[in-house]
Each structure stands twice: as C-alpha cells, then as structure tokens.
Design a protein around this motif. Structure first.
Motif, PDB file in Angstrom:
ATOM      1  N   HIS A  42     -25.276  44.526   9.595  1.00  0.00           N
ATOM      2  CA  HIS A  42     -26.523  43.764   9.427  1.00  0.00           C
ATOM      3  C   HIS A  42     -27.071  43.839   7.993  1.00  0.00           C
ATOM      4  N   ARG A  56     -24.723  33.119  24.270  1.00  0.00           N
ATOM      5  CA  ARG A  56     -25.476  33.458  25.470  1.00  0.00           C
ATOM      6  C   ARG A  56     -25.708  32.211  26.302  1.00  0.00           C
ATOM      7  N   GLN A 110     -24.926  45.124  24.418  1.00  0.00           N
ATOM      8  CA  GLN A 110     -25.355  44.030  23.549  1.00  0.00           C
ATOM      9  C   GLN A 110     -25.398  42.712  24.317  1.00  0.00           C
ATOM     10  N   TYR A 111     -24.384  42.472  25.149  1.00  0.00           N
ATOM     11  CA  TYR A 111     -24.331  41.230  25.927  1.00  0.00           C
ATOM     12  C   TYR A 111     -25.520  41.127  26.879  1.00  0.00           C
ATOM     13  N   LEU A 142     -28.989  40.619  24.974  1.00  0.00           N
ATOM     14  CA  LEU A 142     -29.121  39.261  24.452  1.00  0.00           C
ATOM     15  C   LEU A 142     -29.424  38.261  25.563  1.00  0.00           C
ATOM     16  N   THR A 200     -27.684  44.013  18.293  1.00  0.00           N
ATOM     17  CA  THR A 200     -28.051  42.602  18.209  1.00  0.00           C
ATOM     18  C   THR A 200     -28.782  42.282  16.901  1.00  0.00           C
ATOM     19  N   GLN A 246     -34.035  35.930  17.095  1.00  0.00           N
ATOM     20  CA  GLN A 246     -34.048  36.797  15.911  1.00  0.00           C
ATOM     21  C   GLN A 246     -35.457  37.159  15.425  1.00  0.00           C
ATOM     22  N   TYR A 280     -33.051  37.026  23.875  1.00  0.00           N
ATOM     23  CA  TYR A 280     -33.551  37.482  22.573  1.00  0.00           C
ATOM     24  C   TYR A 280     -33.358  36.429  21.481  1.00  0.00           C
TER      25      TYR A 280
END
Length: 631
Positions: free
Chosen positions: A69, A3, A269-270, A273, A306, A280, A278
């Motif tokens: 995940h 990002r 998602q892009y 983020l 994400t 974690q 964002y």
C-alpha cells in the motif's frame, strides 16, 4: 479483489464457488503479492482432518497488509486510535508510519532472540502497540498468541505453558473507564509458573511503577532506540502457522485454535470487502478487542489487507457516559460500525438521552457479531443508530472459522431481524439431524455443519490434533460440525438458534434458547436474559430463565406474568419458561458471552463443581444467583 455489487452478482458468485471452488479461490488469491505462486490450490479430508490451501505458495502477510500500500497510499490513515479518556489526544498512524513501527519492533524481537516459528504471547490492552506487536511477529515468522488483557494470571499462565512461549509482550498497566488495571503485576504472577519465558518486553502506558525483573524484563521504548526501521519480511509457506488463539472449553484446559497464513489472508480480506461493501474512503470501526478472533480478523488483518482505515478504541462504551460510542462515531466520521449485541443491549437500556446529542449521519453500514442479535435490539439499532438508512450485517462465524461465514452483504442482501441470512460465496452449509442425515430443502431445522473446506478454517488445536478432530470432525462423518443449531426458513435464510447444547427439548419440541431470550428481551422492563434447559419430570426438559430488569419494577409477579404472556405470543405456549429468576447480573466472559454451562448447572442444582470461573468479568455474581435459585 473484485466484490459482488448486486444480489445477482452474489448469486452468480455463489454458484461459481460451489461448482468450481478451487478455481473460485484461486482467482481471489491472485490479487495478493506472493513471493512464489502455489503449486496446488487445495488438498483435504475431514476424517483426519488434513486441510491445506495454496500448497507451495510463498509469501509474507505483512507485505500484503503494509508494503504493497505504501506507493499509492503511504500517507493514508491505517489506524486511528481513540484512547480511554476522551480528554487524551487520538493517535493516527499512516500506512508508512505503521510500516516503520512494525519493522522496528520486528527488529526488537529479533534482537531479543525471536526466530521464525517461535510462539510469542501478547498480553496488552487496546493500544496501537498491540497491533504493531501482532504484525511484527508475522513479519519475522513468529507465531503470535494474543491473550485478552483481562484474563487472570492463571488463565494467562495456562496459555503460555500450552504453547511454550519464550517471550511475552505486555504493558505496565491499562486504563478502562475510571480504573487503572495493573497489567504487569498479572504477568509477573503468571510467569512464576512459566519457566519457558526468558524475556518480557514492557510498554509504558499508564506511568505506574514497574517491577522490572533483572535479566528478563526490558522496556519497549529503550529497545526501540536500538534498532533501525529496515526489516526484510521473512518468506513463509502458505501453510505455516500465523497465530494461535485460545478458546475456553466447557471443561478442561483451553484449546489453542491454529490458523495458517495463506488461506487466512485470502478469506479475511475477501469477507471484509464483501460483507461490509467497503469503499476506499470509508472509516471503519470494529469495537472488538484484539484478544478475540474478531479483533484479529476485523480490526487488524481484514482491514489492513484491504488498505482500509481501521479505528481502535481503548475504552468502554459507557465511559464517561453511555454516549461514548456515538461521540466517537461523530468525531471520526465513522462510516462502518461493527459491534456486539451485548453492547447494543446495554446502550439501549441506558436510554435515548445518550443518543440524541449525536448526529450519526456519517454511518453507512452497521454490523453485529458474537452471538445472535435479538429482534428488539436489532430494531433499536436500526431505528436509533442507523436511522433506518443503514443496512445491518448480522454476521455468524467462529474462532475456528476465522472469518465471517453466513451474513448479509451490506445493502445487497435483503435482511430479516434475527437472521444471519445467506452463506458467503465459498461457504457450503448443510443442516443435519441428530443422526447426521442431511435435511434437504427449506423450512427445516437441524445442526449446522459445513461440507466443504474454506481457506481460513481451523488447521489443528495446538499440540493436540486429536482434540481438533474430536471437537469438530468426529460428530458427523465428512462434515465440519459448528456446534450450533440452525433454522433454514422458507426463503432459504439461516437463523442461528444457539449452541446445540443451548437447544432445549421440551416435550419433543426443539426450542432454541436464543429465540426465548429474544422474546423475553422484547419486554420494555427487561435489559437482558439468559435461558437454559433443566431436567423436568414431565417434559423431559424445562425452561429456566435468568432475567435482568431495568430496576423500575414494582410488582415482580406481575412482571413474570407479562413475560410469560409475551413468550406465548411471540413463540407459543410450549416455549414459556417454567422458572424465572430475577438477577442483577449474568456470568459473562470478558468478551461479553454468557457462560450458560454455569447457569445450566445452577438450574440443575449441581453447584459443587462449576468448573473454571476465572475468566468471568464478575465471579461474585454466581453466589447471588445460587442463593436466589427458584425451587
């Protein structure tokens, strides 16, 4: 997926995305799990239209939302669910638990005859099972069509029939504030005219008595007892349909906007983020209902792709009082908060007594979505909720774009109240005049179009591709037309002025309704306003303003004088409303959008045919507005 972390990063990324868009998006797509890599990144033309991304690629979006995940973050919270009643306990689903529930319900769907490509209608309140249902459909290759569980039975049946659904997922009822809403009864009424529906799966949420139709209706909990949690994800093509989402046209039947899997996955998602920056450890809360595109992209798919923790809220911002949002933020230590200007204005009107008891110190980023946010609300949000320390991402996008298109990147882009600011990398906006001639440079105003495809863009309108072409691609050759007017200021920042049919031409001057509304809303005694144009014998179009006050007004004429002075001061005399009507409410859809086409017809005196009003929160407000019309 990488990002942008600085404004210099953004400028480099943006230039790369324009110079070599296919290479740019290929790089972004590489971070996902694909069963088979694509053969070609993109083919497109805007005349038919025909757009395909990641051609030949094979994948399942739920493997990217969930399975990938599990090894490192299986115990991490995927969804935090906050119920309507603050006395009821919250529910937290880890990625492992969500994966198990999605797999089981996917098997329930298969047990009930659902196959790849089938359309499934979901009509549920904001309960965890709504997200589970959406993901279960995607897991087995069924196409989900979520209908907001506040639409009338007629609106629901229209949407079921349009895409020929065979199965409906719903609940016995819903809690909203003090009300218990009979969801299943609405479904039963809708299905009287929907012979295609063979099965209805009913979740018991409220405990109200359910009319189970023999041979058609089954209970969620009983069906879940019959299945295992082992469900192999269906391998899908990147251009297979993921979902249909219906939007209301100003006339005629609702149109089903279709989005496909691969491009939607990469783009949501892009944007999630990058726009929200964002991290974690963030706790992210988007207040939108999953019945709208914001809920699809930024409650479910964007966050889960994400690996984020996404908060879902069943209730409303004013129950049990107007401090509920702030109470939830403090309770769950929310760091990113994304909501609508309608909600912000309502909570601003409720007063600071509902804000002061809460710390709100966990907040890091604030967001706005759904319509242009007026400057008064922006400053209130910034000062009292963000404490002047949280960047506000004022996002512009549409159901048809599926993801955020123009927005600040939190903490990176310098913001301006009322401006969506700059396009995201991969988005190539242009402003054109009425004839479609591109307006070059800054300090210009025109109609907002996009000249190059982006991965999550609309593919068609279900069952009627010509409608898609006419609505979005026929107005200006070679361009996607957003339907919005827009200013690009001297800094190159974009400000959405409202729908083009919400731009009023007064004596040859184009005036955006959003600008006039923002000026009116700056008055301390105004809660909300809606402005439309109407035929004027001298000016061509006059300005008609419908205004909701705080109720503390002693002299209406004095108030109107003050409003005119305020508009004159903020915009100029050309923008002063010719008529101002004080109203107790405005005709709004359940997503909070004002139905300006109805207000325009009332202003013109065309009240005999107002079109479909079944999607309004309170249709009775129309009678009051008609009776109080300013002559």
């Amino acid at each position: 997926m990488l990002r942008s972390k600085t404004f210099e990063d953004y400028k480099i990324e943006y230039q790369r995305s324009v110079d070599a868009p296919e290479a740019f998006w290929e790089e972004k797509a590489a971070s996902f799990y694909w069963r088979k890599k694509w053969d070609q990144v993109l083919t497109w033309n805007f005349d038919e239209p025909a757009i395909k991304w990641f051609i030949g690629g094979k994948l399942n979006i739920t493997e990217n939302c969930l399975d990938r995940h599990l090894e490192k973050n299986g115990d991490k919270a995927a969804i935090i669910w906050e119920p309507n009643d603050p006395k009821e306990k919250s529910i937290i689903l880890s990625y492992s638990e969500l994966h198990e529930q999605v797999s089981k319900f996917a098997n329930v769907l298969k047990n009930n005859g659902v196959k790849k490509g089938d359309r499934i209608c979901i009509y549920m309140p904001m309960v965890p099972e709504l997200a589970i249902s959406v993901l279960a459909c995607a897991r087995i290759g069924a196409i989900h069509s979520v209908v907001f569980a506040g639409f009338s039975s007629n609106s629901l049946s229209e949407r079921i029939k349009d895409c020929n659904c065979h199965l409906v997922i719903t609940t016995d009822g819903a809690f909203r504030g003090m009300k218990e809403i009979p969801i299943k009864e609405v479904v039963d009424e809708a299905l009287e005219s929907c012979p295609s529906v063979k099965t209805t799966i009913v979740l018991e949420r409220t405990g109200r008595k359910i009319n189970l139709v023999e041979g058609r209706d089954v209970l969620w909990k009983e069906e879940m007892k019959k299945v295992s949690a082992d469900c192999t994800a269906e391998i899908m093509d990147a251009e297979d349909d993921l979902f249909i989402l219906y939007t209301s046209g100003s006339t005629g039947s609702p149109k089903g906007v279709v989005h496909s899997i691969g491009g939607y996955m990469v783009y949501t998602q892009y944007t999630f983020l990058n726009v929200f920056q964002y991290n974690q450890e963030d706790i992210y809360w988007c207040t939108a209902d999953i019945g709208w595109v914001t809920g699809h992209s930024y409650v479910i798919y964007g966050p889960l792709l994400t690996g984020a923790t996404s908060l879902m809220f069943e209730g409303m911002p004013t129950f049990p009082d107007a401090g509920r949002f702030w109470q939830i933020i403090d309770m769950h230590k929310v760091t990113i908060f994304y909501t609508a200007p309608t909600a912000i204005r309502a909570l601003e009107a409720a007063g600071l007594d509902y804000v002061k008891p809460y710390e709100l110190t966990s907040l890091r980023v604030l967001g706005s979505v759904g319509e242009p946010i007026n400057e008064e609300a922006w400053h209130w949000y910034n000062t009292h909720i963000g404490k002047g320390k949280c960047p506000i991402v004022d996002t512009w996008w549409q159901t048809e774009t599926a993801g955020i298109m123009i927005s600040p990147l939190a903490g990176i882009t310098k913001t301006k109240p009322g401006f969506a600011t700059l396009p995201l990398p991969g988005v190539q906006p242009v402003l054109v005049d009425e004839k479609g001639v591109e307006l070059i440079g800054n300090g210009v105003e025109g109609n907002l179009c996009i000249k190059f495809p982006w991965p999550s863009m609309i593919r068609t309108t279900y069952g009627d591709h010509e409608r898609c072409r006419l609505n979005y691609f026929a107005t200006y050759k070679g361009l996607y037309f957003t339907g919005d007017g827009c200013k690009r200021d001297e800094d190159g920042y974009y400000r959405i002025t409202g729908r083009v049919d919400d731009v009023i031409n007064v004596s040859g001057h184009r005036i955006g309704t959003a600008e006039v509304e923002s000026a009116l809303d700056a008055h301390p005694d105004i809660v909300e306003s809606a402005v439309v144009g109407y035929s004027h014998p001298i000016k061509g179009q006059g300005i008609y303003a419908y205004v909701i006050t705080t109720g503390q007004i002693k002299d209406n004429n004095q108030l109107k004088t003050e409003m005119l002075e305020l508009v004159n001061k903020i915009i100029g005399p050309i923008a002063k409303p010719d008529k101002i009507q004080l109203v107790s409410g405005l005709p709004k859809t359940r997503s909070g959008k004002i139905m300006r086409r109805i207000l325009r017809k009332i202003a013109e005196g065309e009240t005999s045919n107002l079109g479909d009003i079944s999607t309004l929160i309170d249709p009775s407000i129309i009678k009051e507005i008609i009776e109080g019309k300013v002559l």
